[in-house]
Motif scaffolding. Structure first.
Motif, PDB file in Angstrom:
ATOM      1  N   ASP A  42      -0.887  -8.293   3.118  1.00 14.59           N
ATOM      2  CA  ASP A  42      -1.698  -7.377   3.926  1.00 14.59           C
ATOM      3  C   ASP A  42      -0.868  -6.520   4.953  1.00 14.59           C
ATOM      4  OD1 ASP A  42      -0.730  -9.408   5.796  1.00 14.59           O
ATOM      5  OD2 ASP A  42      -2.648 -10.104   6.329  1.00 14.59           O
ATOM      6  N   SER A  43       0.614  -6.514   4.660  1.00 17.70           N
ATOM      7  CA  SER A  43       1.633  -5.836   5.523  1.00 17.70           C
ATOM      8  C   SER A  43       1.833  -6.141   7.017  1.00 17.70           C
ATOM      9  CB  SER A  43       1.407  -4.348   5.277  1.00 17.70           C
ATOM     10  OG  SER A  43       1.654  -4.041   3.849  1.00 17.70           O
ATOM     11  N   LYS A  44       1.044  -7.250   7.366  1.00 17.15           N
ATOM     12  CA  LYS A  44       1.162  -7.592   8.756  1.00 17.15           C
ATOM     13  C   LYS A  44       2.205  -8.555   9.173  1.00 17.15           C
ATOM     14  CE  LYS A  44      -3.900  -7.329   9.422  1.00 17.15           C
ATOM     15  NZ  LYS A  44      -5.024  -7.910   9.909  1.00 17.15           N
ATOM     16  N   ASP A  93       0.629  -1.125  -0.082  1.00 16.70           N
ATOM     17  CA  ASP A  93       0.020  -0.099  -0.081  1.00 16.70           C
ATOM     18  C   ASP A  93       0.837   1.267   0.199  1.00 16.70           C
ATOM     19  OD1 ASP A  93       0.941   0.078   2.684  1.00 16.70           O
ATOM     20  OD2 ASP A  93      -1.154  -0.305   3.492  1.00 16.70           O
ATOM     21  N   GLY A  94       2.261   1.135   0.060  1.00 21.37           N
ATOM     22  CA  GLY A  94       2.949   2.156   0.112  1.00 21.37           C
ATOM     23  C   GLY A  94       3.067   3.177   1.057  1.00 21.37           C
ATOM     24  N   VAL A  95       2.622   2.507   2.378  1.00 24.38           N
ATOM     25  CA  VAL A  95       2.731   3.297   3.783  1.00 24.38           C
ATOM     26  C   VAL A  95       3.719   2.803   4.457  1.00 24.38           C
ATOM     27  CG1 VAL A  95       1.420   3.367   5.744  1.00 24.38           C
ATOM     28  CG2 VAL A  95       0.021   3.203   4.002  1.00 24.38           C
ATOM     29  N   LEU A  96       4.414   1.832   4.466  1.00 26.42           N
ATOM     30  CA  LEU A  96       5.717   1.580   5.233  1.00 26.42           C
ATOM     31  C   LEU A  96       6.926   1.225   4.340  1.00 26.42           C
ATOM     32  CD1 LEU A  96       3.700  -1.216   7.333  1.00 26.42           C
ATOM     33  CD2 LEU A  96       4.272   1.206   8.218  1.00 26.42           C
ATOM     34  N   LEU A  97       8.047   1.383   4.836  1.00 29.28           N
ATOM     35  CA  LEU A  97       9.015   1.070   4.246  1.00 29.28           C
ATOM     36  C   LEU A  97       9.912   0.358   5.343  1.00 29.28           C
ATOM     37  CD1 LEU A  97      11.391   1.381   1.970  1.00 29.28           C
ATOM     38  CD2 LEU A  97      12.172   3.347   3.166  1.00 29.28           C
ATOM     39  N   ALA A  98      10.481  -0.744   4.864  1.00 36.51           N
ATOM     40  CA  ALA A  98      11.410  -1.753   5.713  1.00 36.51           C
ATOM     41  C   ALA A  98      12.838  -1.575   5.193  1.00 36.51           C
ATOM     42  CB  ALA A  98      11.086  -3.181   5.754  1.00 36.51           C
TER      43      ALA A  98
END
Length: 95
Positions: free
Chosen positions: A82-84, A29-34
């Motif tokens: 799902d970015s979880k 979703d482009g919200v997080l970066l690791a």
């Protein structure tokens, strides 16, 4: 740094890594970066893309506490759809 192709300038400067950053991955979703580094110990950081804020530091278990998470540098990170969850790869995998 997070760069904008439209503005051709940096949007965010991510401060916190002291070692070489070996890998990075955006959530779908482009919200997080690791990002993963190799500053003597394995470090994975989770960032907010919108403001560059460090949201979470995933540090390995110390030798005193048990076996280390990886046997070498973090060479890849990947978010689940799902970015979880975040998968990291490096030296070797442990159960």
């Amino acid at each position: 740094m997070i760069w904008s192709f439209e503005l051709l300038s940096p949007l965010q400067e991510l401060k916190g890594h002291n070692g070489c950053v070996r890998c990075s991955a955006f959530s779908l979703d482009g919200v997080l970066l690791a990002t993963g580094d190799d500053n003597g110990e394995i470090r994975i950081r989770i960032w907010s893309v919108s403001d560059g804020q460090l949201l979470h530091l995933c540090a390995p278990i110390s030798v005193e506490e048990g076996a280390a998470t990886h046997g070498g540098w973090v060479t890849d990170v990947c978010f689940s759809p799902d970015s979880k969850m975040l998968v990291s790869a490096g030296g070797y995998l442990k159960p």
